[in-house]
Design an enzyme around this catalytic site. Structure first.
Site: not given
Ligand code: CA
Length: 295
Positions: A98, A197
């Site tokens: 995804r 992240d």
């Molecule tokens: Ca992320």
């Protein structure tokens, strides 16, 4: 710890992709897992657009509306969130993958990358660019968990995070054709600090990195590799950050409940919240818009 405010009562499973809309003066963010886009304007009730499938990232489109990286590929979404038009799906045959994080580049292309969401296979994803003519280019192959993206203030460097590498890498970037070359590592994140992240760049050209599992965001000088600031948060799974507000000096941070067990969730009731640090003392940069082809 800085005086973080929790923006709304919403708690995301996987909060991500904060985006400031300077025209409508609202903050948008996604819950990837639930396939929801939230938007909130100060003093109003938060609004929710249900997309009906996993929604990895969103970006503004010139002329209004959003472009998104969905489970089914790249799509235009109208302002109300009701009309979704799929543009292209470069991974139609890869059912376990995804889309994850994404952002527009200075020329108005939409870059977004993928990951294997079932088995987390290393190197199963890619980073793509949806070009202005709606064709798709592969930018980087063999990506494991495509995450933070940013472009330098002079539009000559592209910064990128493939999370399991624990690195921020830089490439020379050509704005005319979107070509990236000359990969090098500019920041290393140690394992005690969680995983890098989401990412944003501020008006001084410094990078802000969200630490998944690391209870913080950090600010870095990508030219020297020097760490400048750490800002702690009351939640462990810190996923992404951006600047918003009329002066672009409010620092918004998303977080997640995903990956936390019951005891951990009890200990961090704000997990999944969107946080803001008002008048952070730092100024961000405006998000680039997708430039639609003339029709
Ligand atoms: Ca992320």
């Amino acid at each position: 710890m800085p005086p973080w405010e929790v923006v709304t009562d919403i708690r995301c499973e996987l909060g991500e992709g904060p985006l400031w809309d300077p025209v409508r003066r609202c903050i948008l963010w996604v819950d990837i897992t639930k396939g929801v886009i939230y938007q909130y304007r100060e003093g109003n009730k938060p609004e929710m657009m249900e997309i009906g499938q996993k929604t990895g990232a969103i970006a503004p489109v010139n002329g209004g509306g959003l472009i998104a990286a969905l489970k089914d590929g790249f799509a235009f979404i109208d302002q109300s969130g009701r009309k979704i038009k799929i543009i292209a799906d470069p991974e139609k045959s890869l059912h376990g993958n995804r889309f994850n994080d994404g952002k527009c580049d200075p020329a108005g292309r939409f870059w977004a990358g993928t990951m294997d969401e079932i088995e987390n296979r290393r190197g199963a994803g890619s980073l793509y660019s949806l070009n202005n003519d709606l064709t798709v280019s592969v930018k980087i192959k063999g990506v494991s968990c495509s995450n933070g993206l940013a472009w330098s203030l002079d539009h000559r460097v592209f910064y990128y995070i493939d999370t399991p590498t624990r690195q921020v890498v830089a490439y020379d970037y050509e704005v005319e054709d979107g070509k990236i070359t000359n990969r090098r590592v500019v920041i290393n994140i140690s394992s005690e600090e969680g995983l890098p992240d989401g990412m944003t760049i501020d008006a001084e050209g410094m990078l802000w990195v969200a630490h998944w599992g690391g209870w913080k965001i950090s600010r870095w000088n990508p030219s020297t590799g020097e760490r400048l600031t750490d800002l702690s948060l009351p939640v462990s799974h810190v996923s992404s950050c951006t600047f918003g507000g009329s002066g672009l000096d409010d620092l918004y941070v998303t977080s997640a409940r995903a990956g936390l067990n019951k005891d951990e969730l009890d200990a961090q009731p704000q997990a999944g919240a969107l946080f803001v640090l008002r008048k952070s003392g730092f100024t961000g940069t405006k998000a680039f818009e997708f430039r639609k082809p003339l029709s």
